[in-house]
Design a protein around this motif. Structure first.
Motif, PDB file in Angstrom:
ATOM      1  N   PHE A  67       0.824  -1.213   0.101  1.00  0.00           N
ATOM      2  CA  PHE A  67      -0.036  -0.020  -0.076  1.00  0.00           C
ATOM      3  C   PHE A  67       0.870   1.251   0.130  1.00  0.00           C
ATOM      4  O   PHE A  67       0.458   2.453  -0.091  1.00  0.00           O
ATOM      5  CB  PHE A  67      -0.999   0.019   1.274  1.00  0.00           C
ATOM      6  N   GLN A  68       2.152   1.191   0.203  1.00  0.00           N
ATOM      7  CA  GLN A  68       3.046   2.390   0.160  1.00  0.00           C
ATOM      8  C   GLN A  68       3.935   2.216  -1.350  1.00  0.00           C
ATOM      9  O   GLN A  68       4.911   3.015  -1.168  1.00  0.00           O
ATOM     10  CB  GLN A  68       4.027   2.234   1.589  1.00  0.00           C
ATOM     11  N   ASN A  69       3.931   1.019  -2.132  1.00  0.00           N
ATOM     12  CA  ASN A  69       4.503   0.968  -3.287  1.00  0.00           C
ATOM     13  C   ASN A  69       4.584   2.255  -3.942  1.00  0.00           C
ATOM     14  O   ASN A  69       3.442   2.800  -4.297  1.00  0.00           O
ATOM     15  CB  ASN A  69       4.142  -0.045  -4.016  1.00  0.00           C
ATOM     16  N   VAL A  71       5.160   3.023  -6.958  1.00  0.00           N
ATOM     17  CA  VAL A  71       4.429   2.704  -8.483  1.00  0.00           C
ATOM     18  C   VAL A  71       2.924   2.806  -8.355  1.00  0.00           C
ATOM     19  O   VAL A  71       2.504   3.459  -8.839  1.00  0.00           O
ATOM     20  CB  VAL A  71       5.116   1.558  -9.279  1.00  0.00           C
ATOM     21  N   LEU A  72       2.484   1.955  -7.544  1.00  0.00           N
ATOM     22  CA  LEU A  72       0.973   1.992  -7.028  1.00  0.00           C
ATOM     23  C   LEU A  72       0.415   3.511  -6.704  1.00  0.00           C
ATOM     24  O   LEU A  72      -0.490   3.676  -6.822  1.00  0.00           O
ATOM     25  CB  LEU A  72       0.860   0.712  -6.160  1.00  0.00           C
ATOM     26  N   VAL A  73       1.283   3.768  -5.538  1.00  0.00           N
ATOM     27  CA  VAL A  73       0.981   5.169  -5.076  1.00  0.00           C
ATOM     28  C   VAL A  73       0.740   6.211  -6.148  1.00  0.00           C
ATOM     29  O   VAL A  73      -0.232   6.939  -6.095  1.00  0.00           O
ATOM     30  CB  VAL A  73       1.671   5.483  -3.977  1.00  0.00           C
ATOM     31  N   SER A  74       1.752   6.408  -7.224  1.00  0.00           N
ATOM     32  CA  SER A  74       1.701   7.193  -7.939  1.00  0.00           C
ATOM     33  C   SER A  74       0.716   7.074  -8.863  1.00  0.00           C
ATOM     34  O   SER A  74      -0.179   8.103  -9.452  1.00  0.00           O
ATOM     35  CB  SER A  74       2.986   7.368  -8.850  1.00  0.00           C
ATOM     36  N   ILE A  75       0.243   5.887  -9.350  1.00  0.00           N
ATOM     37  CA  ILE A  75      -0.917   5.587 -10.220  1.00  0.00           C
ATOM     38  C   ILE A  75      -2.233   5.803  -9.384  1.00  0.00           C
ATOM     39  O   ILE A  75      -3.156   6.656 -10.196  1.00  0.00           O
ATOM     40  CB  ILE A  75      -0.905   4.070 -10.750  1.00  0.00           C
ATOM     41  N   ALA A  76      -2.125   5.576  -8.354  1.00  0.00           N
ATOM     42  CA  ALA A  76      -3.554   5.743  -7.580  1.00  0.00           C
ATOM     43  C   ALA A  76      -3.735   7.292  -7.439  1.00  0.00           C
ATOM     44  O   ALA A  76      -4.945   7.836  -7.841  1.00  0.00           O
ATOM     45  CB  ALA A  76      -3.538   5.285  -6.041  1.00  0.00           C
ATOM     46  N   LYS A  77      -2.591   8.134  -7.232  1.00  0.00           N
ATOM     47  CA  LYS A  77      -2.869   9.440  -7.222  1.00  0.00           C
ATOM     48  C   LYS A  77      -3.412  10.049  -8.727  1.00  0.00           C
ATOM     49  O   LYS A  77      -4.183  10.855  -8.649  1.00  0.00           O
ATOM     50  CB  LYS A  77      -1.607  10.248  -6.924  1.00  0.00           C
ATOM     51  N   ASP A  80      -6.989   9.730  -8.642  1.00  0.00           N
ATOM     52  CA  ASP A  80      -7.757   9.956  -7.146  1.00  0.00           C
ATOM     53  C   ASP A  80      -8.334   8.705  -6.782  1.00  0.00           C
ATOM     54  O   ASP A  80      -9.592   8.716  -6.545  1.00  0.00           O
ATOM     55  CB  ASP A  80      -8.532  11.148  -7.700  1.00  0.00           C
ATOM     56  N   LYS A  81      -7.578   7.568  -6.736  1.00  0.00           N
ATOM     57  CA  LYS A  81      -7.940   6.536  -6.312  1.00  0.00           C
ATOM     58  C   LYS A  81      -7.019   5.929  -5.076  1.00  0.00           C
ATOM     59  O   LYS A  81      -5.862   6.442  -4.753  1.00  0.00           O
ATOM     60  CB  LYS A  81      -8.374   5.551  -7.216  1.00  0.00           C
ATOM     61  N   THR A  82      -7.265   4.917  -4.540  1.00  0.00           N
ATOM     62  CA  THR A  82      -6.567   4.299  -3.595  1.00  0.00           C
ATOM     63  C   THR A  82      -5.921   3.204  -4.161  1.00  0.00           C
ATOM     64  O   THR A  82      -6.015   2.963  -5.432  1.00  0.00           O
ATOM     65  CB  THR A  82      -7.602   3.639  -2.428  1.00  0.00           C
ATOM     66  N   VAL A  83      -4.833   2.876  -3.470  1.00  0.00           N
ATOM     67  CA  VAL A  83      -3.711   1.796  -4.026  1.00  0.00           C
ATOM     68  C   VAL A  83      -4.624   0.310  -4.188  1.00  0.00           C
ATOM     69  O   VAL A  83      -4.578  -0.251  -5.177  1.00  0.00           O
ATOM     70  CB  VAL A  83      -2.723   1.392  -3.292  1.00  0.00           C
ATOM     71  N   ALA A  84      -5.600   0.028  -3.256  1.00  0.00           N
ATOM     72  CA  ALA A  84      -6.390  -0.999  -3.277  1.00  0.00           C
ATOM     73  C   ALA A  84      -7.202  -0.950  -4.566  1.00  0.00           C
ATOM     74  O   ALA A  84      -7.395  -1.799  -5.214  1.00  0.00           O
ATOM     75  CB  ALA A  84      -7.218  -1.103  -2.034  1.00  0.00           C
ATOM     76  N   GLN A  85      -7.900   0.228  -4.839  1.00  0.00           N
ATOM     77  CA  GLN A  85      -8.749   0.328  -6.274  1.00  0.00           C
ATOM     78  C   GLN A  85      -7.899  -0.016  -7.336  1.00  0.00           C
ATOM     79  O   GLN A  85      -8.354  -0.574  -8.210  1.00  0.00           O
ATOM     80  CB  GLN A  85      -9.242   1.664  -6.028  1.00  0.00           C
ATOM     81  N   ILE A 127       2.858  -1.649 -13.631  1.00  0.00           N
ATOM     82  CA  ILE A 127       2.400  -2.415 -12.738  1.00  0.00           C
ATOM     83  C   ILE A 127       3.175  -3.856 -13.238  1.00  0.00           C
ATOM     84  O   ILE A 127       3.445  -4.590 -12.190  1.00  0.00           O
ATOM     85  CB  ILE A 127       0.875  -2.629 -12.401  1.00  0.00           C
ATOM     86  N   ALA A 128       3.096  -4.016 -14.349  1.00  0.00           N
ATOM     87  CA  ALA A 128       3.867  -5.528 -14.761  1.00  0.00           C
ATOM     88  C   ALA A 128       5.321  -5.318 -14.412  1.00  0.00           C
ATOM     89  O   ALA A 128       5.781  -6.853 -14.158  1.00  0.00           O
ATOM     90  CB  ALA A 128       3.722  -5.580 -16.368  1.00  0.00           C
ATOM     91  N   THR A 129       5.921  -4.190 -14.245  1.00  0.00           N
ATOM     92  CA  THR A 129       7.290  -4.340 -13.733  1.00  0.00           C
ATOM     93  C   THR A 129       7.560  -4.646 -12.099  1.00  0.00           C
ATOM     94  O   THR A 129       8.514  -4.982 -11.939  1.00  0.00           O
ATOM     95  CB  THR A 129       8.184  -2.988 -14.176  1.00  0.00           C
ATOM     96  N   LEU A 130       6.494  -4.619 -11.347  1.00  0.00           N
ATOM     97  CA  LEU A 130       6.358  -5.112 -10.083  1.00  0.00           C
ATOM     98  C   LEU A 130       6.486  -6.852  -9.959  1.00  0.00           C
ATOM     99  O   LEU A 130       6.816  -7.117  -8.751  1.00  0.00           O
ATOM    100  CB  LEU A 130       5.200  -4.516  -9.325  1.00  0.00           C
ATOM    101  N   ASP A 131       6.399  -7.464 -11.003  1.00  0.00           N
ATOM    102  CA  ASP A 131       6.290  -9.035 -11.116  1.00  0.00           C
ATOM    103  C   ASP A 131       7.502  -9.607 -10.406  1.00  0.00           C
ATOM    104  O   ASP A 131       8.620  -9.162 -11.185  1.00  0.00           O
ATOM    105  CB  ASP A 131       5.892  -9.578 -12.049  1.00  0.00           C
ATOM    106  N   THR A 132       7.761 -10.046  -9.405  1.00  0.00           N
ATOM    107  CA  THR A 132       8.894 -10.984  -8.898  1.00  0.00           C
ATOM    108  C   THR A 132       9.020 -12.286  -9.289  1.00  0.00           C
ATOM    109  O   THR A 132       9.854 -12.908  -9.367  1.00  0.00           O
ATOM    110  CB  THR A 132       8.989 -10.655  -7.447  1.00  0.00           C
ATOM    111  N   LYS A 133       7.608 -12.758  -9.853  1.00  0.00           N
ATOM    112  CA  LYS A 133       7.452 -14.096 -10.216  1.00  0.00           C
ATOM    113  C   LYS A 133       7.918 -15.006  -9.259  1.00  0.00           C
ATOM    114  O   LYS A 133       8.039 -16.304  -9.511  1.00  0.00           O
ATOM    115  CB  LYS A 133       8.596 -14.547 -11.517  1.00  0.00           C
TER     116      LYS A 133
END
Length: 156
Positions: A67-69, A71-77, A80-85, A127-133
């Protein structure tokens, strides 16, 4: 008698074994899918055989500070959504069913409020770049893990 089944944590090799040896193909396979473990190859395999992928642990149970990542935080901003959304929308756009767990009414409302925006292809690629597999929980391909899981007893 059985017309539909669902399975959990079946990788493509186990799914294929099930498909070729039984008349009923699973309708759904519930597997660990979240931004850090995207299982792209597994979901493509499932779609090829009309098996609906379903994410368990879509928020990785909060691991890796999801929830503090950045990449996800910047996309959420941006939306105007939350990371969960953002995570739930990302899953929906990939054709993956998810049932996020919460007992909080405000989070239930937040979780369903994902149909008024769409992530851009650029954001999907970020988001695809976050995959650690790798699983953040356990490997269902490890024989020792499978052996251990087989020893667990659940009350019915």
């Amino acid at each position: 008698m059985v017309r539909a089944i669902g399975v959990s944590n079946f990788q493509p090799d186990r799914l294929m074994d099930l498909i070729i040896h039984h008349e009923v193909v699973p309708a759904v396979n519930q597997i660990e899918i979240h931004p850090f473990y995207q299982q792209t190859e597994s979901t493509e395999f499932m779609k090829k055989y009309n098996i609906q992928p379903e994410s368990w642990g879509p928020f990785a149970e909060g691991r890796n500070n999801i929830f503090q990542n950045e990449v996800l935080v910047s996309i959420a901003k941006e939306y105007d959504k939350t990371v969960a959304q953002v995570i739930l929308r990302w899953l929906i756009q990939r054709g993956i069913v998810t049932i996020p767990k919460t007992v909080h009414k405000e989070r239930m409302i937040e979780n369903i409020s994902i149909f008024d925006f769409e992530l851009s292809q650029e954001d999907m690629e970020k988001i695809a770049t976050l995959d650690t597999k790798k699983s953040l929980f356990l490997s269902h391909n490890d024989p020792e893990t499978v052996k251990w899981l087989g020893t667990l007893k659940f009350d019915a």
